[in-house]
Design a protein around this motif. Structure first.
Motif, PDB file in Angstrom:
ATOM      1  N   ASN A   1     -44.521  71.392 -14.158  1.00 40.66           N
ATOM      2  CA  ASN A   1     -43.492  70.515 -14.737  1.00 40.66           C
ATOM      3  C   ASN A   1     -43.850  69.066 -14.411  1.00 40.66           C
ATOM      4  O   ASN A   1     -43.285  68.464 -13.497  1.00 40.66           O
ATOM      5  CB  ASN A   1     -42.102  70.860 -14.179  1.00 40.66           C
ATOM      6  CG  ASN A   1     -41.661  72.261 -14.548  1.00 40.66           C
ATOM      7  OD1 ASN A   1     -41.614  72.622 -15.719  1.00 40.66           O
ATOM      8  ND2 ASN A   1     -41.365  73.069 -13.533  1.00 40.66           N
ATOM      9  N   PRO A   2     -44.796  68.494 -15.150  1.00 38.35           N
ATOM     10  CA  PRO A   2     -45.288  67.156 -14.808  1.00 38.35           C
ATOM     11  C   PRO A   2     -44.275  66.031 -15.010  1.00 38.35           C
ATOM     12  O   PRO A   2     -44.382  64.987 -14.380  1.00 38.35           O
ATOM     13  CB  PRO A   2     -46.494  66.976 -15.726  1.00 38.35           C
ATOM     14  CG  PRO A   2     -46.260  67.921 -16.853  1.00 38.35           C
ATOM     15  CD  PRO A   2     -45.519  69.081 -16.284  1.00 38.35           C
ATOM     16  N   TRP A   3     -43.270  66.259 -15.881  1.00 39.91           N
ATOM     17  CA  TRP A   3     -42.283  65.214 -16.173  1.00 39.91           C
ATOM     18  C   TRP A   3     -40.878  65.777 -16.023  1.00 39.91           C
ATOM     19  O   TRP A   3     -40.602  66.901 -16.414  1.00 39.91           O
ATOM     20  CB  TRP A   3     -42.477  64.668 -17.588  1.00 39.91           C
ATOM     21  CG  TRP A   3     -43.819  64.055 -17.772  1.00 39.91           C
ATOM     22  CD1 TRP A   3     -44.938  64.646 -18.289  1.00 39.91           C
ATOM     23  CD2 TRP A   3     -44.210  62.747 -17.390  1.00 39.91           C
ATOM     24  NE1 TRP A   3     -46.000  63.791 -18.265  1.00 39.91           N
ATOM     25  CE2 TRP A   3     -45.581  62.603 -17.726  1.00 39.91           C
ATOM     26  CE3 TRP A   3     -43.533  61.660 -16.821  1.00 39.91           C
ATOM     27  CZ2 TRP A   3     -46.289  61.430 -17.486  1.00 39.91           C
ATOM     28  CZ3 TRP A   3     -44.238  60.492 -16.594  1.00 39.91           C
ATOM     29  CH2 TRP A   3     -45.602  60.381 -16.911  1.00 39.91           C
ATOM     30  N   VAL A   4     -39.997  64.965 -15.449  1.00 38.03           N
ATOM     31  CA  VAL A   4     -38.603  65.364 -15.248  1.00 38.03           C
ATOM     32  C   VAL A   4     -37.680  64.226 -15.658  1.00 38.03           C
ATOM     33  O   VAL A   4     -38.116  63.071 -15.814  1.00 38.03           O
ATOM     34  CB  VAL A   4     -38.336  65.757 -13.767  1.00 38.03           C
ATOM     35  CG1 VAL A   4     -39.115  67.003 -13.386  1.00 38.03           C
ATOM     36  CG2 VAL A   4     -38.663  64.595 -12.830  1.00 38.03           C
ATOM     37  N   ASP A   5     -36.394  64.564 -15.817  1.00 37.99           N
ATOM     38  CA  ASP A   5     -35.418  63.535 -16.149  1.00 37.99           C
ATOM     39  C   ASP A   5     -34.777  62.985 -14.886  1.00 37.99           C
ATOM     40  O   ASP A   5     -35.222  63.268 -13.768  1.00 37.99           O
ATOM     41  CB  ASP A   5     -34.370  64.083 -17.118  1.00 37.99           C
ATOM     42  CG  ASP A   5     -33.518  65.201 -16.511  1.00 37.99           C
ATOM     43  OD1 ASP A   5     -33.574  65.424 -15.285  1.00 37.99           O
ATOM     44  OD2 ASP A   5     -32.788  65.858 -17.289  1.00 37.99           O
ATOM     45  N   GLN A   6     -33.710  62.219 -15.076  1.00 36.80           N
ATOM     46  CA  GLN A   6     -33.040  61.568 -13.953  1.00 36.80           C
ATOM     47  C   GLN A   6     -32.422  62.558 -12.978  1.00 36.80           C
ATOM     48  O   GLN A   6     -32.160  62.224 -11.823  1.00 36.80           O
ATOM     49  CB  GLN A   6     -31.959  60.603 -14.476  1.00 36.80           C
ATOM     50  CG  GLN A   6     -30.779  61.269 -15.173  1.00 36.80           C
ATOM     51  CD  GLN A   6     -31.072  61.652 -16.626  1.00 36.80           C
ATOM     52  OE1 GLN A   6     -32.167  61.425 -17.126  1.00 36.80           O
ATOM     53  NE2 GLN A   6     -30.072  62.210 -17.285  1.00 36.80           N
ATOM     54  N   ASN A   7     -32.235  63.798 -13.424  1.00 35.99           N
ATOM     55  CA  ASN A   7     -31.656  64.837 -12.566  1.00 35.99           C
ATOM     56  C   ASN A   7     -32.714  65.770 -11.977  1.00 35.99           C
ATOM     57  O   ASN A   7     -32.370  66.730 -11.272  1.00 35.99           O
ATOM     58  CB  ASN A   7     -30.637  65.667 -13.356  1.00 35.99           C
ATOM     59  CG  ASN A   7     -29.492  64.826 -13.879  1.00 35.99           C
ATOM     60  OD1 ASN A   7     -28.951  63.982 -13.162  1.00 35.99           O
ATOM     61  ND2 ASN A   7     -29.117  65.051 -15.133  1.00 35.99           N
TER      62      ASN A   7
ATOM     63  N   PRO B   1     -32.441  62.357 -22.144  1.00 35.12           N
ATOM     64  CA  PRO B   1     -32.448  61.870 -20.765  1.00 35.12           C
ATOM     65  C   PRO B   1     -32.334  60.347 -20.751  1.00 35.12           C
ATOM     66  O   PRO B   1     -32.713  59.686 -21.729  1.00 35.12           O
ATOM     67  CB  PRO B   1     -33.810  62.320 -20.238  1.00 35.12           C
ATOM     68  CG  PRO B   1     -34.678  62.392 -21.458  1.00 35.12           C
ATOM     69  CD  PRO B   1     -33.763  62.851 -22.566  1.00 35.12           C
ATOM     70  N   THR B   2     -31.821  59.806 -19.673  1.00 37.58           N
ATOM     71  CA  THR B   2     -31.822  58.344 -19.525  1.00 37.58           C
ATOM     72  C   THR B   2     -33.104  57.875 -18.861  1.00 37.58           C
ATOM     73  O   THR B   2     -33.407  56.688 -18.872  1.00 37.58           O
ATOM     74  CB  THR B   2     -30.608  57.881 -18.700  1.00 37.58           C
ATOM     75  OG1 THR B   2     -30.659  58.505 -17.406  1.00 37.58           O
ATOM     76  CG2 THR B   2     -29.311  58.260 -19.386  1.00 37.58           C
ATOM     77  N   GLU B   3     -33.841  58.831 -18.293  1.00 34.67           N
ATOM     78  CA  GLU B   3     -35.087  58.498 -17.609  1.00 34.67           C
ATOM     79  C   GLU B   3     -36.074  59.654 -17.754  1.00 34.67           C
ATOM     80  O   GLU B   3     -35.685  60.819 -17.696  1.00 34.67           O
ATOM     81  CB  GLU B   3     -34.815  58.227 -16.123  1.00 34.67           C
ATOM     82  CG  GLU B   3     -36.024  57.765 -15.339  1.00 34.67           C
ATOM     83  CD  GLU B   3     -35.690  57.489 -13.880  1.00 34.67           C
ATOM     84  OE1 GLU B   3     -36.595  57.035 -13.156  1.00 34.67           O
ATOM     85  OE2 GLU B   3     -34.530  57.727 -13.480  1.00 34.67           O
ATOM     86  N   ILE B   4     -37.331  59.318 -17.959  1.00 32.91           N
ATOM     87  CA  ILE B   4     -38.427  60.287 -17.948  1.00 32.91           C
ATOM     88  C   ILE B   4     -39.426  59.795 -16.919  1.00 32.91           C
ATOM     89  O   ILE B   4     -39.978  58.696 -17.054  1.00 32.91           O
ATOM     90  CB  ILE B   4     -39.090  60.420 -19.324  1.00 32.91           C
ATOM     91  CG1 ILE B   4     -38.084  60.935 -20.364  1.00 32.91           C
ATOM     92  CG2 ILE B   4     -40.286  61.361 -19.260  1.00 32.91           C
ATOM     93  CD1 ILE B   4     -38.629  60.994 -21.777  1.00 32.91           C
ATOM     94  N   LYS B   5     -39.637  60.590 -15.879  1.00 33.71           N
ATOM     95  CA  LYS B   5     -40.484  60.128 -14.779  1.00 33.71           C
ATOM     96  C   LYS B   5     -41.427  61.238 -14.330  1.00 33.71           C
ATOM     97  O   LYS B   5     -41.170  62.436 -14.542  1.00 33.71           O
ATOM     98  CB  LYS B   5     -39.619  59.669 -13.611  1.00 33.71           C
ATOM     99  CG  LYS B   5     -38.661  60.735 -13.079  1.00 33.71           C
ATOM    100  CD  LYS B   5     -37.734  60.160 -12.014  1.00 33.71           C
ATOM    101  CE  LYS B   5     -36.761  61.218 -11.502  1.00 33.71           C
ATOM    102  NZ  LYS B   5     -35.852  60.657 -10.463  1.00 33.71           N
ATOM    103  N   PRO B   6     -42.546  60.874 -13.694  1.00 31.91           N
ATOM    104  CA  PRO B   6     -43.483  61.891 -13.221  1.00 31.91           C
ATOM    105  C   PRO B   6     -42.898  62.676 -12.060  1.00 31.91           C
ATOM    106  O   PRO B   6     -42.120  62.158 -11.254  1.00 31.91           O
ATOM    107  CB  PRO B   6     -44.703  61.072 -12.785  1.00 31.91           C
ATOM    108  CG  PRO B   6     -44.176  59.703 -12.523  1.00 31.91           C
ATOM    109  CD  PRO B   6     -43.017  59.504 -13.447  1.00 31.91           C
ATOM    110  N   ASN B   7     -43.271  63.934 -12.002  1.00 33.09           N
ATOM    111  CA  ASN B   7     -42.774  64.842 -10.969  1.00 33.09           C
ATOM    112  C   ASN B   7     -43.914  65.122  -9.987  1.00 33.09           C
ATOM    113  O   ASN B   7     -44.891  65.799 -10.332  1.00 33.09           O
ATOM    114  CB  ASN B   7     -42.286  66.141 -11.617  1.00 33.09           C
ATOM    115  CG  ASN B   7     -41.694  67.101 -10.609  1.00 33.09           C
ATOM    116  OD1 ASN B   7     -41.149  66.686  -9.592  1.00 33.09           O
ATOM    117  ND2 ASN B   7     -41.803  68.386 -10.888  1.00 33.09           N
TER     118      ASN B   7
END
Length: 199
Positions: free
Chosen positions: A162-168, A184-190
């Motif tokens: 799961n390389p990318w996750v949201d704010q949660n 999502p309000t944010e897409i960030k690397p996991n």
């Protein structure tokens, strides 16, 4: 004599007391002349709908063409609200300078009358890969960002599962296509410890 005009109708002469007369005679009797008209035929006209694309631009050809009709010679007026029902909910009236809306025209006998309405696409604010939130159009694809190696915590790696996750912290499939709702309000690397094993 000046011919009276009634939109959508053709002047057919004068009448006095319900009887058609060939000429107007202005005498002392104070006659009342009533204009007679015949209804024009109907003709079609086009209402072109231009929809903003996922890059925020409009094409030179319409996305939809609606066939309407009315009396020849009649001045017809359209508005965005009258055609919103034919579009997805994420489109709304665009009256900005980048459009060329044509709301009014006279119905021509040859069907050449064309009116134009422009509709903008809704946007959603999303922060991607640590950047400031920006507007993305509904339907726009957000490509997979490039992760700066210096931003990876020591001893960690980007999660292969799961390389990318949201704010949660919930997984997000990237490239990501912006939806009408539920974005999502944010897409960030996991990032996970580099010594993890995966089955």
């Amino acid at each position: 004599d000046e011919v009276p005009v009634l939109e959508g109708y053709t002047f057919a002469g004068w009448a006095v007391d319900g009887a058609k007369v060939d000429t107007l005679v202005m005498d002392a009797e104070g006659k009342t002349y009533t204009a007679l008209y015949t209804m024009n035929d109907f003709a079609f006209f086009d209402v072109e709908l231009y929809l903003m694309d996922t890059e925020g631009n409009y094409g030179t050809t319409p996305n939809k063409v609606m066939k309407e009709n009315g009396l020849i010679g009649l001045t017809v007026t359209v508005d965005h609200d009258g055609f919103q029902q034919y579009l997805e909910d994420y489109f709304s009236a665009d009256t900005s300078d980048k459009t060329n809306n044509i709301y009014k025209g006279v119905i021509a006998e040859d069907g050449s009358t064309t009116l134009k309405l422009y509709f903008k696409r809704a946007t959603v604010k999303i922060a991607v890969n640590g950047e400031e939130p920006k507007d993305y159009f509904v339907g726009q694809e957000i490509p997979a960002p490039v992760v700066d190696p210096t931003e990876i915590p020591e001893g960690h790696e980007q999660d292969p599962a799961n390389p990318w996750v949201d704010q949660n912290g919930d997984p997000v499939e990237v490239p990501y296509t912006v939806k009408v709702n539920g974005n999502p309000t944010e897409i960030k690397p996991n990032f996970v410890p580099a010594d993890n094993t995966y089955s």
